[in-house]
Design a protein around this motif. Structure first.
Motif, mmCIF file in Angstrom:
data_model
loop_
_atom_site.group_PDB
_atom_site.id
_atom_site.type_symbol
_atom_site.label_atom_id
_atom_site.label_comp_id
_atom_site.label_asym_id
_atom_site.label_seq_id
_atom_site.Cartn_x
_atom_site.Cartn_y
_atom_site.Cartn_z
ATOM 1 N N THR A 17 -32.508 32.586 5.916
ATOM 2 C CA THR A 17 -33.538 31.604 6.288
ATOM 3 C C THR A 17 -32.933 30.219 6.497
ATOM 4 O O THR A 17 -33.202 29.549 7.506
ATOM 5 C CB THR A 17 -34.631 31.536 5.209
ATOM 6 O OG1 THR A 17 -35.230 32.822 5.081
ATOM 7 C CG2 THR A 17 -35.693 30.502 5.554
ATOM 8 N N LEU A 18 -32.101 29.785 5.562
ATOM 9 C CA LEU A 18 -31.497 28.450 5.681
ATOM 10 C C LEU A 18 -30.538 28.387 6.860
ATOM 11 O O LEU A 18 -30.440 27.358 7.535
ATOM 12 C CB LEU A 18 -30.809 28.051 4.376
ATOM 13 C CG LEU A 18 -31.732 27.938 3.155
ATOM 14 C CD1 LEU A 18 -30.956 27.455 1.937
ATOM 15 C CD2 LEU A 18 -32.936 27.059 3.423
ATOM 16 N N ARG A 19 -29.841 29.503 7.133
ATOM 17 C CA ARG A 19 -28.951 29.531 8.302
ATOM 18 C C ARG A 19 -29.764 29.302 9.575
ATOM 19 O O ARG A 19 -29.350 28.528 10.449
ATOM 20 C CB ARG A 19 -28.197 30.847 8.385
ATOM 21 C CG ARG A 19 -27.286 30.876 9.626
ATOM 22 C CD ARG A 19 -26.446 32.105 9.717
ATOM 23 N NE ARG A 19 -27.303 33.257 9.972
ATOM 24 C CZ ARG A 19 -26.836 34.492 10.061
ATOM 25 N NH1 ARG A 19 -25.565 34.741 9.883
ATOM 26 N NH2 ARG A 19 -27.661 35.487 10.305
ATOM 27 N N VAL A 20 -30.912 29.955 9.692
ATOM 28 C CA VAL A 20 -31.760 29.770 10.883
ATOM 29 C C VAL A 20 -32.187 28.308 11.007
ATOM 30 O O VAL A 20 -32.103 27.725 12.093
ATOM 31 C CB VAL A 20 -32.988 30.713 10.841
ATOM 32 C CG1 VAL A 20 -34.013 30.338 11.903
ATOM 33 C CG2 VAL A 20 -32.551 32.163 10.999
ATOM 34 N N LEU A 31 -21.610 31.928 5.955
ATOM 35 C CA LEU A 31 -22.330 32.357 4.759
ATOM 36 C C LEU A 31 -21.387 32.993 3.738
ATOM 37 O O LEU A 31 -20.449 33.698 4.107
ATOM 38 C CB LEU A 31 -23.404 33.380 5.132
ATOM 39 C CG LEU A 31 -24.462 32.928 6.139
ATOM 40 C CD1 LEU A 31 -25.383 34.091 6.472
ATOM 41 C CD2 LEU A 31 -25.243 31.745 5.601
ATOM 42 N N ALA A 32 -21.681 32.745 2.453
ATOM 43 C CA ALA A 32 -20.981 33.398 1.351
ATOM 44 C C ALA A 32 -22.024 33.766 0.306
ATOM 45 O O ALA A 32 -22.974 33.022 0.089
ATOM 46 C CB ALA A 32 -19.926 32.475 0.752
ATOM 47 N N GLU A 33 -21.827 34.912 -0.351
ATOM 48 C CA GLU A 33 -22.812 35.346 -1.343
ATOM 49 C C GLU A 33 -22.430 35.007 -2.763
ATOM 50 O O GLU A 33 -23.240 35.175 -3.671
ATOM 51 C CB GLU A 33 -23.102 36.837 -1.202
ATOM 52 C CG GLU A 33 -21.923 37.730 -1.455
ATOM 53 C CD GLU A 33 -22.256 39.195 -1.184
ATOM 54 O OE1 GLU A 33 -21.877 40.031 -2.017
ATOM 55 O OE2 GLU A 33 -22.894 39.479 -0.147
ATOM 56 N N ASP A 34 -21.196 34.507 -2.981
ATOM 57 C CA ASP A 34 -20.812 34.086 -4.324
ATOM 58 C C ASP A 34 -19.707 33.038 -4.231
ATOM 59 O O ASP A 34 -19.167 32.761 -3.150
ATOM 60 C CB ASP A 34 -20.383 35.281 -5.195
ATOM 61 C CG ASP A 34 -19.208 36.063 -4.624
ATOM 62 O OD1 ASP A 34 -18.270 35.456 -4.066
ATOM 63 O OD2 ASP A 34 -19.226 37.306 -4.747
#
Length: 163
Positions: A16-19, A30-33
């Motif tokens: 959502t924030l990327r959009v 993006l990174a998940e950790d």
């Protein structure tokens, strides 16, 4: 526009924030950790780092603390779904510019990112000016001397003036 690294363990928030950010022209990784983000930060320079505080493994605050020596250092924006005075002060001490609570509105995110980019621009300009001031000081005295048409050398008599 800007190169932004977004770190959050919640996939829906990352997407959502990327959009939000890409719709206004920013490039978003993006990174998940924190570990994945740290690897990306070693390989690439980012203008802005947006990270959740509570992440699996290393926290967002620990990630930011690991960047103390990185040059250029990205502007840092912290996200949290569980705001506390302690997490806000830890974020500030680590060097975060902003602290945003979830859920994040599009307008709030874009406002904070724009503020971060303005600050980065000001800091970059200051750094360039400091380098310009240091550069002449590092030149040899011969390079700084006038080549022609300058003042007479010290210790020589100027031509007499008739009058």
């Amino acid at each position: 526009m800007a190169r932004i690294l977004l770190v959050d363990d919640e996939r829906s928030i990352r997407l959502t924030l990327r959009v939000f950010l890409e719709n206004v022209g920013h490039s978003v990784a993006l990174a998940e950790d924190a570990e994945q983000a740290a690897g990306m930060l070693e390989k690439e320079d980012f203008d802005v780092l947006i990270t959740d505080i509570l992440l699996p493994g290393l926290s967002g605050v620990q990630l930011v603390q690991s960047l103390q020596e990185k040059e250029p250092r990205p502007q840092i924006i912290m996200l949290t779904g569980q705001p506390t005075v302690e997490s806000a002060s830890d974020s500030a001490r680590a060097g975060a510019m902003h602290y945003i609570t979830k859920p994040v509105s599009r307008s709030a995110l874009l406002r904070v990112v724009n503020q971060a980019l303005r600050l980065a621009s000001i800091q970059g300009e200051r750094h360039r000016r400091e380098e310009e001031v240091e550069e002449p000081a590092n030149r040899s005295p011969q390079a700084a001397a006038p080549q022609s048409g300058g003042s007479p050398a010290v210790g020589t008599d100027p031509e007499p003036v008739s009058g």
